[in-house]
Design a protein around this motif. Structure first.
Motif, PDB file in Angstrom:
ATOM      1  N   GLY A  26       0.813  -1.212   0.000  1.00  0.00           N
ATOM      2  CA  GLY A  26       0.000   0.000   0.000  1.00  0.00           C
ATOM      3  C   GLY A  26       0.846   1.260   0.000  1.00  0.00           C
ATOM      4  O   GLY A  26       0.528   2.236  -0.695  1.00  0.00           O
ATOM      5  N   TRP A  30       0.940   4.207  -2.868  1.00  0.00           N
ATOM      6  CA  TRP A  30       0.750   5.614  -2.509  1.00  0.00           C
ATOM      7  C   TRP A  30       1.908   6.478  -2.988  1.00  0.00           C
ATOM      8  O   TRP A  30       1.716   7.538  -3.570  1.00  0.00           O
ATOM      9  CB  TRP A  30       0.589   5.725  -1.000  1.00  0.00           C
ATOM     10  CG  TRP A  30       0.556   7.142  -0.499  1.00  0.00           C
ATOM     11  CD1 TRP A  30      -0.461   8.027  -0.636  1.00  0.00           C
ATOM     12  CD2 TRP A  30       1.589   7.830   0.209  1.00  0.00           C
ATOM     13  NE1 TRP A  30      -0.130   9.232  -0.054  1.00  0.00           N
ATOM     14  CE2 TRP A  30       1.127   9.136   0.475  1.00  0.00           C
ATOM     15  CE3 TRP A  30       2.864   7.455   0.649  1.00  0.00           C
ATOM     16  CZ2 TRP A  30       1.889  10.079   1.165  1.00  0.00           C
ATOM     17  CZ3 TRP A  30       3.629   8.386   1.333  1.00  0.00           C
ATOM     18  CH2 TRP A  30       3.143   9.678   1.584  1.00  0.00           C
ATOM     19  N   LEU A  34      -0.042   7.392  -6.352  1.00  0.00           N
ATOM     20  CA  LEU A  34      -0.996   8.389  -5.893  1.00  0.00           C
ATOM     21  C   LEU A  34      -0.353   9.740  -5.587  1.00  0.00           C
ATOM     22  O   LEU A  34      -0.897  10.790  -5.952  1.00  0.00           O
ATOM     23  CB  LEU A  34      -1.735   7.873  -4.653  1.00  0.00           C
ATOM     24  CG  LEU A  34      -2.605   6.647  -4.861  1.00  0.00           C
ATOM     25  CD1 LEU A  34      -3.273   6.238  -3.556  1.00  0.00           C
ATOM     26  CD2 LEU A  34      -3.657   6.909  -5.924  1.00  0.00           C
ATOM     27  N   VAL A 223      -4.778  10.345   2.708  1.00  0.00           N
ATOM     28  CA  VAL A 223      -5.019   9.430   1.594  1.00  0.00           C
ATOM     29  C   VAL A 223      -4.104   8.212   1.690  1.00  0.00           C
ATOM     30  O   VAL A 223      -4.538   7.060   1.532  1.00  0.00           O
ATOM     31  CB  VAL A 223      -4.823  10.162   0.250  1.00  0.00           C
ATOM     32  CG1 VAL A 223      -4.842   9.167  -0.911  1.00  0.00           C
ATOM     33  CG2 VAL A 223      -5.899  11.222   0.058  1.00  0.00           C
ATOM     34  N   VAL A 227      -5.145   4.175   2.165  1.00  0.00           N
ATOM     35  CA  VAL A 227      -4.738   3.161   1.191  1.00  0.00           C
ATOM     36  C   VAL A 227      -4.010   2.015   1.892  1.00  0.00           C
ATOM     37  O   VAL A 227      -4.277   0.831   1.637  1.00  0.00           O
ATOM     38  CB  VAL A 227      -3.849   3.786   0.106  1.00  0.00           C
ATOM     39  CG1 VAL A 227      -3.218   2.706  -0.768  1.00  0.00           C
ATOM     40  CG2 VAL A 227      -4.655   4.742  -0.761  1.00  0.00           C
ATOM     41  N   SER A 231      -5.532  -1.788   2.221  1.00  0.00           N
ATOM     42  CA  SER A 231      -4.730  -2.840   1.594  1.00  0.00           C
ATOM     43  C   SER A 231      -4.441  -3.954   2.601  1.00  0.00           C
ATOM     44  O   SER A 231      -4.574  -5.144   2.276  1.00  0.00           O
ATOM     45  CB  SER A 231      -3.423  -2.246   1.064  1.00  0.00           C
ATOM     46  OG  SER A 231      -2.595  -3.255   0.525  1.00  0.00           O
ATOM     47  N   GLU A 273     -10.478  -2.139  -2.689  1.00  0.00           N
ATOM     48  CA  GLU A 273      -9.416  -1.292  -3.233  1.00  0.00           C
ATOM     49  C   GLU A 273      -9.417  -1.389  -4.748  1.00  0.00           C
ATOM     50  O   GLU A 273      -9.385  -2.484  -5.307  1.00  0.00           O
ATOM     51  CB  GLU A 273      -8.059  -1.734  -2.671  1.00  0.00           C
ATOM     52  CG  GLU A 273      -7.088  -0.607  -2.420  1.00  0.00           C
ATOM     53  CD  GLU A 273      -6.507  -0.061  -3.711  1.00  0.00           C
ATOM     54  OE1 GLU A 273      -6.469   1.176  -3.865  1.00  0.00           O
ATOM     55  OE2 GLU A 273      -6.084  -0.874  -4.547  1.00  0.00           O
ATOM     56  N   THR A 275      -7.256  -0.538  -7.171  1.00  0.00           N
ATOM     57  CA  THR A 275      -6.075  -1.034  -7.888  1.00  0.00           C
ATOM     58  C   THR A 275      -6.025  -2.554  -7.878  1.00  0.00           C
ATOM     59  O   THR A 275      -5.770  -3.194  -8.920  1.00  0.00           O
ATOM     60  CB  THR A 275      -4.797  -0.460  -7.259  1.00  0.00           C
ATOM     61  OG1 THR A 275      -4.878   0.966  -7.217  1.00  0.00           O
ATOM     62  CG2 THR A 275      -3.576  -0.865  -8.067  1.00  0.00           C
ATOM     63  N   SER A 310     -11.759   2.123  -0.012  1.00  0.00           N
ATOM     64  CA  SER A 310     -10.649   3.018   0.306  1.00  0.00           C
ATOM     65  C   SER A 310     -10.931   4.429  -0.195  1.00  0.00           C
ATOM     66  O   SER A 310     -10.750   5.414   0.530  1.00  0.00           O
ATOM     67  CB  SER A 310      -9.349   2.482  -0.318  1.00  0.00           C
ATOM     68  OG  SER A 310      -8.277   3.381  -0.097  1.00  0.00           O
ATOM     69  N   VAL A 311     -11.388   4.550  -1.446  1.00  0.00           N
ATOM     70  CA  VAL A 311     -11.749   5.865  -1.980  1.00  0.00           C
ATOM     71  C   VAL A 311     -12.978   6.417  -1.272  1.00  0.00           C
ATOM     72  O   VAL A 311     -13.067   7.622  -0.997  1.00  0.00           O
ATOM     73  CB  VAL A 311     -11.978   5.778  -3.503  1.00  0.00           C
ATOM     74  CG1 VAL A 311     -12.557   7.081  -4.045  1.00  0.00           C
ATOM     75  CG2 VAL A 311     -10.683   5.437  -4.215  1.00  0.00           C
ATOM     76  N   GLN A 314     -11.844   8.057   1.766  1.00  0.00           N
ATOM     77  CA  GLN A 314     -11.195   9.335   1.460  1.00  0.00           C
ATOM     78  C   GLN A 314     -12.233  10.422   1.214  1.00  0.00           C
ATOM     79  O   GLN A 314     -12.118  11.548   1.718  1.00  0.00           O
ATOM     80  CB  GLN A 314     -10.297   9.171   0.241  1.00  0.00           C
ATOM     81  CG  GLN A 314      -9.142   8.215   0.428  1.00  0.00           C
ATOM     82  CD  GLN A 314      -8.426   7.910  -0.881  1.00  0.00           C
ATOM     83  OE1 GLN A 314      -8.331   8.757  -1.753  1.00  0.00           O
ATOM     84  NE2 GLN A 314      -7.908   6.697  -1.014  1.00  0.00           N
TER      85      GLN A 314
END
Length: 408
Positions: A26, A30, A34, A223, A227, A231, A273, A275, A310-311, A314
């Motif tokens: 994770g 990031w 990210l 953020v 993440v 994860s 998540e 990704t 996860s988003v 956020q």
């Protein structure tokens, strides 16, 4: 929530190596993906807000945004930036608009629902080229993902809310922003609104830049923490076998609607998540051979549009001070995922993906550098914003022409 936290904590103590490996993965996502993708946009958005660019765009785009989305023109700036830079930039900008009373709660909720989308770098570079190795699939995935967001935004204009009953114009019209509702052309009023917003802000450029960097760095740490946490939580739940029943249920539902049940692993991971879910969709196999590309792209479109918990966390953190409600957001994210997956199947027959499939010269290829892909977000933001401004000016001209004809 307390029980879930206790369960994850117990799993981390029982499987520390799994938690450590997932956390490191994770952190890598990031730091390598990210942070460079989001941090410049966070700083830029703060600077543009301080300079009054949002007020400029809001006055110009008001004739378009209200008829299409029942959202003030300032939302057009959020749409362009949100589509170009991806989640959670749309939530960040919307929360700032709500703090400045440029949009009310109902309008802000619909705006966040529409602008919580993937950024072009991730959709093109990571998913289409990196995970799938099929750059020619970009138009299908992009049209389904961004088209679904715009469609839900348009449909959301009919959603009723007590805040807007009998007051669609509310207090956030361009007249309220500029203070000069009928004076001069719209372009002149737009620049007047920008000037007044800059004077009202009052911060020198050095102070504005420093505060933008500080707030953006603090936001990036939040953020990154989310993440890493999700994860680790996902890996712990997968290794413990607690998600096996959920995965089997999803597999049965997918088979019932005509999709391969093997995609259930991608669905489960994508729920947490984005990704991990998109990567699993690209790698899903049936008996040693990959599943049909259209099915894997449809699942990837769903995962990108749902965006993962996860988003969601956020967005919830960014909107926590605005009275925003999570329920409508989660429902719309799921509907966006279903619409995007259906869009892939609808668009698929329009393209050919044989061995000799050709793509335009300007499509990204597997060997493209990050610098090449980095040109897509600003180009997309400029294109979306220019299109909205042009459409807004055209709508204004058509309205003026109609009034002249009726007066005659």
């Amino acid at each position: 929530m307390g029980g879930t936290a206790l369960l994850i904590g117990g799993l981390a103590l029982a499987m520390p190596e799994v938690a450590l490996e997932a956390s490191l993965r994770g952190v890598k996502v990031w730091w390598e993906v990210l942070f460079p993708a989001l941090f410049p946009f966070f700083v830029l958005s703060e600077l543009l807000l301080g300079f009054g660019i949002v007020h400029l765009a809001g006055t110009l785009l008001d004739p378009l945004m209200r008829p299409l989305f029942r959202i003030p023109g300032a939302g057009g700036f959020v749409v362009a930036m949100g589509f170009a830079s991806g989640y959670p930039v749309g939530a960040r900008l919307t929360s700032r608009l709500m703090e400045q009373n440029l949009v009310n709660r109902a309008q802000g909720e619909r705006l966040v629902e529409m602008t919580t989308t993937s950024d072009p770098i991730f959709l093109i570079g990571a998913v289409s080229v990196g995970f799938f190795g099929r750059p020619e699939a970009v138009p299908v995935l992009a049209a389904a993902h961004y088209g679904g967001a715009m469609l839900l935004g348009i449909l959301g204009r009919w959603r009723k809310d007590p805040e807007e009953t009998g007051a669609i114009e509310s207090t956030t019209t361009s007249a309220a922003v500029t203070g000069h509702p009928r004076r001069g052309s719209r372009v002149r009023r737009a620049f007047s609104a920008m000037h007044e917003a800059r004077i009202a802000d009052g911060r020198p450029f050095g102070v504005l830049l420093q505060q933008s960097l500080q707030s953006s760095l603090a936001l990036m740490m939040i953020v990154g923490g989310l993440v890493v946490f999700f994860s680790a939580a996902l890996d712990l739940l997968l290794h413990s076998g607690l998600l096996a029943l959920f995965r089997d249920t999803v597999s049965w539902i997918l088979a019932a609607v005509g999709m391969p049940g093997e995609l259930s692993s991608s669905f489960v991971q994508g729920m947490f998540e984005v990704t991990l879910g998109a990567r699993a969709a690209a790698q899903t196999a049936d008996g040693g051979s990959l599943l049909p590309l259209v099915d894997r792209l449809a699942m990837a479109a769903f995962v990108l549009s749902w965006a993962g918990l996860s988003v969601h966390a956020q967005v919830a953190g960014l909107m926590s001070k605005t009275g925003w409600r999570y329920g409508p957001f989660a429902r719309t994210r799921f509907l966006h995922g279903v619409a995007a997956a259906a869009g892939v199947y609808l668009i698929w027959p329009l393209f050919r993906f044989g061995e000799a499939a050709s793509v335009p010269a300007w499509w990204p290829a597997a060997g493209d550098t990050p610098l090449t892909l980095a040109a897509w977000p600003p180009l997309m933001a400029a294109a979306v914003l220019s299109l909205l401004i042009a459409a807004g000016l055209a709508a204004r001209a058509a309205s003026s022409l109609k009034r002249r004809i009726l007066n005659k």
